[in-house]
Scaffold this motif. Structure first.
Motif, PDB file in Angstrom:
ATOM      1  N   TYR A  12       0.832  -1.200   0.000  1.00 42.60           N
ATOM      2  CA  TYR A  12       0.000   0.000   0.000  1.00 42.60           C
ATOM      3  C   TYR A  12       0.874   1.261   0.000  1.00 42.60           C
ATOM      4  CZ  TYR A  12      -3.694  -3.292   1.256  1.00 42.60           C
ATOM      5  OH  TYR A  12      -4.575  -4.344   1.269  1.00 42.60           O
ATOM      6  N   VAL A  35      -2.017   3.182   5.544  1.00 45.53           N
ATOM      7  CA  VAL A  35      -3.005   2.720   4.571  1.00 45.53           C
ATOM      8  C   VAL A  35      -3.149   1.201   4.678  1.00 45.53           C
ATOM      9  CG1 VAL A  35      -3.633   2.651   2.131  1.00 45.53           C
ATOM     10  CG2 VAL A  35      -2.474   4.671   3.056  1.00 45.53           C
ATOM     11  N   ALA A  82      -6.529  -0.828   5.643  1.00 46.38           N
ATOM     12  CA  ALA A  82      -7.038  -1.961   4.858  1.00 46.38           C
ATOM     13  C   ALA A  82      -7.277  -3.185   5.746  1.00 46.38           C
ATOM     14  CB  ALA A  82      -6.057  -2.295   3.736  1.00 46.38           C
ATOM     15  N   ARG A 123     -10.580  -6.839  -2.195  1.00 46.93           N
ATOM     16  CA  ARG A 123     -10.706  -5.386  -2.263  1.00 46.93           C
ATOM     17  C   ARG A 123      -9.491  -4.719  -2.935  1.00 46.93           C
ATOM     18  NH1 ARG A 123     -14.253  -3.381   1.961  1.00 46.93           N
ATOM     19  NH2 ARG A 123     -15.008  -5.074   3.293  1.00 46.93           N
ATOM     20  N   ARG A 148      -9.241  -2.359  -6.058  1.00 43.57           N
ATOM     21  CA  ARG A 148      -9.777  -1.001  -6.023  1.00 43.57           C
ATOM     22  C   ARG A 148      -8.691   0.044  -5.790  1.00 43.57           C
ATOM     23  NH1 ARG A 148     -14.728  -2.367  -1.784  1.00 43.57           N
ATOM     24  NH2 ARG A 148     -15.572  -4.153  -2.939  1.00 43.57           N
ATOM     25  N   TYR A 149      -7.531  -0.389  -5.324  1.00 42.02           N
ATOM     26  CA  TYR A 149      -6.430   0.549  -5.070  1.00 42.02           C
ATOM     27  C   TYR A 149      -5.696   0.836  -6.375  1.00 42.02           C
ATOM     28  CZ  TYR A 149      -7.169  -0.377  -0.102  1.00 42.02           C
ATOM     29  OH  TYR A 149      -7.721  -0.480   1.156  1.00 42.02           O
ATOM     30  N   THR A 150      -5.323   2.082  -6.559  1.00 45.35           N
ATOM     31  CA  THR A 150      -4.630   2.498  -7.784  1.00 45.35           C
ATOM     32  C   THR A 150      -3.254   3.048  -7.452  1.00 45.35           C
ATOM     33  OG1 THR A 150      -5.580   4.723  -7.655  1.00 45.35           O
ATOM     34  CG2 THR A 150      -6.820   3.057  -8.898  1.00 45.35           C
ATOM     35  N   PRO A 154      -6.953  11.230  -0.556  1.00 51.55           N
ATOM     36  CA  PRO A 154      -6.957  10.193  -1.601  1.00 51.55           C
ATOM     37  C   PRO A 154      -5.893   9.126  -1.380  1.00 51.55           C
ATOM     38  CG  PRO A 154      -5.891  12.182  -2.413  1.00 51.55           C
ATOM     39  CD  PRO A 154      -6.472  12.529  -1.069  1.00 51.55           C
ATOM     40  N   TYR A 171      -5.518   7.021   0.843  1.00 47.15           N
ATOM     41  CA  TYR A 171      -6.045   5.752   1.338  1.00 47.15           C
ATOM     42  C   TYR A 171      -6.634   4.881   0.228  1.00 47.15           C
ATOM     43  CZ  TYR A 171      -5.140   7.037   6.130  1.00 47.15           C
ATOM     44  OH  TYR A 171      -4.506   7.367   7.316  1.00 47.15           O
ATOM     45  N   GLY A 172      -6.576   5.354  -0.993  1.00 44.42           N
ATOM     46  CA  GLY A 172      -6.998   4.546  -2.127  1.00 44.42           C
ATOM     47  C   GLY A 172      -5.845   4.164  -3.034  1.00 44.42           C
ATOM     48  N   TRP A 173      -4.602   4.361  -2.551  1.00 43.17           N
ATOM     49  CA  TRP A 173      -3.430   4.120  -3.394  1.00 43.17           C
ATOM     50  C   TRP A 173      -2.651   2.885  -2.964  1.00 43.17           C
ATOM     51  CZ3 TRP A 173      -1.285   9.813  -3.118  1.00 43.17           C
ATOM     52  CH2 TRP A 173      -2.122  10.651  -3.875  1.00 43.17           C
ATOM     53  N   ARG A 174      -2.067   2.234  -3.953  1.00 46.15           N
ATOM     54  CA  ARG A 174      -1.098   1.175  -3.709  1.00 46.15           C
ATOM     55  C   ARG A 174       0.286   1.800  -3.520  1.00 46.15           C
ATOM     56  NH1 ARG A 174      -2.367  -3.779  -7.953  1.00 46.15           N
ATOM     57  NH2 ARG A 174      -4.639  -3.817  -7.668  1.00 46.15           N
TER      58      ARG A 174
END
Length: 345
Positions: free
Chosen positions: A7, A12, A16, A156, A159-161, A215, A217-220
């Motif tokens: 992550y 993060v 998760a 899940r 969903r991470y970008t 944002p 928290y939505g990243w790899r």
């Protein structure tokens, strides 16, 4: 077999893990006081209430003696922190969690990867940012031991970008600057400048201005960090034996920082800086670096964790790096003793 998921940051990864455990509004997560605000960020984003456990003055980790009293039907997890690389008493913590039906998550941000045996936790998380035992840039990993949790988190993960290209470029430049500064031995003197620049948004800061809407928290993990991570971990493992022995003892764990108890912490920090000695100030509050209204907003009640508050007021730390020698530690402790003596005089 454990599952590894990478992550953007260690926090993060924690977010998760807790989300995979089903944590949400109305739930509680037990964490220790004498910790970093980065641990609290994911809890605030999930809408769960942090419940602070006091620490042991021996390990600077959760004191199991008071843990059971903090668990309620709303407790979704216990986060056990290995502070300064000193192992938390995992056998006692996980037994308390097992008896109450509460899973335990290990905070391994201060540990060297590959040197920790899972202590009965459902998952652990790691960080590779500046100031950690292994520095690869901004990034974190969840190591998931429980099969059910691993399946939930893997479902899940798509969903991470990746972080935006501009953020990738910024972090690559920051890592290069880190390597140059670390090579000159001046890294610790640049901490105040780093904090100023992060406040201006010029570099990647340690804390999100708005964790609830960030944002991040939505990243790899970024591509460059993921690329260099295996080599950095291999180097950390090779250096582990030396770091164990740097105190003059063959410790059963790999120390990240050596805690030293002092009387007047702020004066010791000032005098050590004047003498050119690197001394760490963290943790400066029960939820570093929060104070006043910010500390209250993190859910901490003053006086609730006296050992944590004592440590925040009286503990400084000495770094343990691959190049650190036993003589360096002896010199630092002697200098701190002289400073302490001048304080008392």
């Amino acid at each position: 077999m454990s599952v590894l998921l990478h992550y953007y940051r260690g926090r993060v990864a924690l977010h998760a893990i807790l989300k995979g455990l089903g944590a949400g509004p109305g739930d509680e997560i037990v964490i220790q006081a004498y910790t970093c605000a980065a641990v609290v960020e994911p809890l605030l984003r999930l809408g769960v209430r942090p419940v602070y456990a006091d620490i042991s003055r021996d390990t600077f980790g959760i004191d199991p003696a008071g843990l059971s009293a903090l668990l309620t039907p709303r407790t979704r997890a216990i986060v056990a922190q290995h502070t300064f690389g000193i192992p938390a008493p995992m056998a006692a913590i996980t037994e308390i969690g097992r008896s109450a039906g509460v899973p335990v998550v290990e905070d391994c941000a201060h540990m060297t990867p590959g040197t920790v045996t899972p202590g009965g936790s459902v998952a652990s998380f790691w960080s590779y940012e500046w100031g950690k035992p292994v520095v690869a840039g901004v990034g974190g990993t969840a190591v998931v031991h429980d099969p059910g949790l691993a399946a939930e988190m893997r479902s899940r993960y798509h969903r991470y970008t990746s972080p935006p290209p501009l953020r990738e470029a910024m972090m690559a430049a920051e890592y290069l600057a880190y390597r140059v500064a670390a090579g000159t031995g001046m890294l610790w003197r640049l901490r105040s400048l780093y904090r100023q620049l992060s406040g201006l948004g010029v570099v990647t800061g340690s804390y999100a201005p708005d964790p609830v809407n960030s944002p991040e928290y939505g990243w790899r993990m970024s591509r460059t960090v993921r690329w260099r991570l295996p080599n950095r971990i291999d180097a950390g493992r090779m250096q582990a034996h030396h770091r164990r022995r740097v105190t003059g003892q063959d410790l059963p764990y790999v120390p990240h920082r050596i805690p030293v108890i002092v009387g007047d912490k702020q004066r010791v920090l000032r005098e050590a800086a004047k003498a050119g000695l690197e001394v760490g100030d963290w943790f400066t509050t029960p939820v570093h670096p929060l104070a006043g209204p910010d500390l209250a907003a993190a859910g901490y009640t003053p006086g609730s964790c006296p050992n944590a508050e004592w440590a925040a007021a009286h503990v400084v730390t000495l770094p343990v790096r691959p190049e650190t020698r036993h003589a360096d530690i002896q010199h630092a402790v002697a200098l701190l003793s002289r400073i302490e003596a001048s304080v008392d005089a």
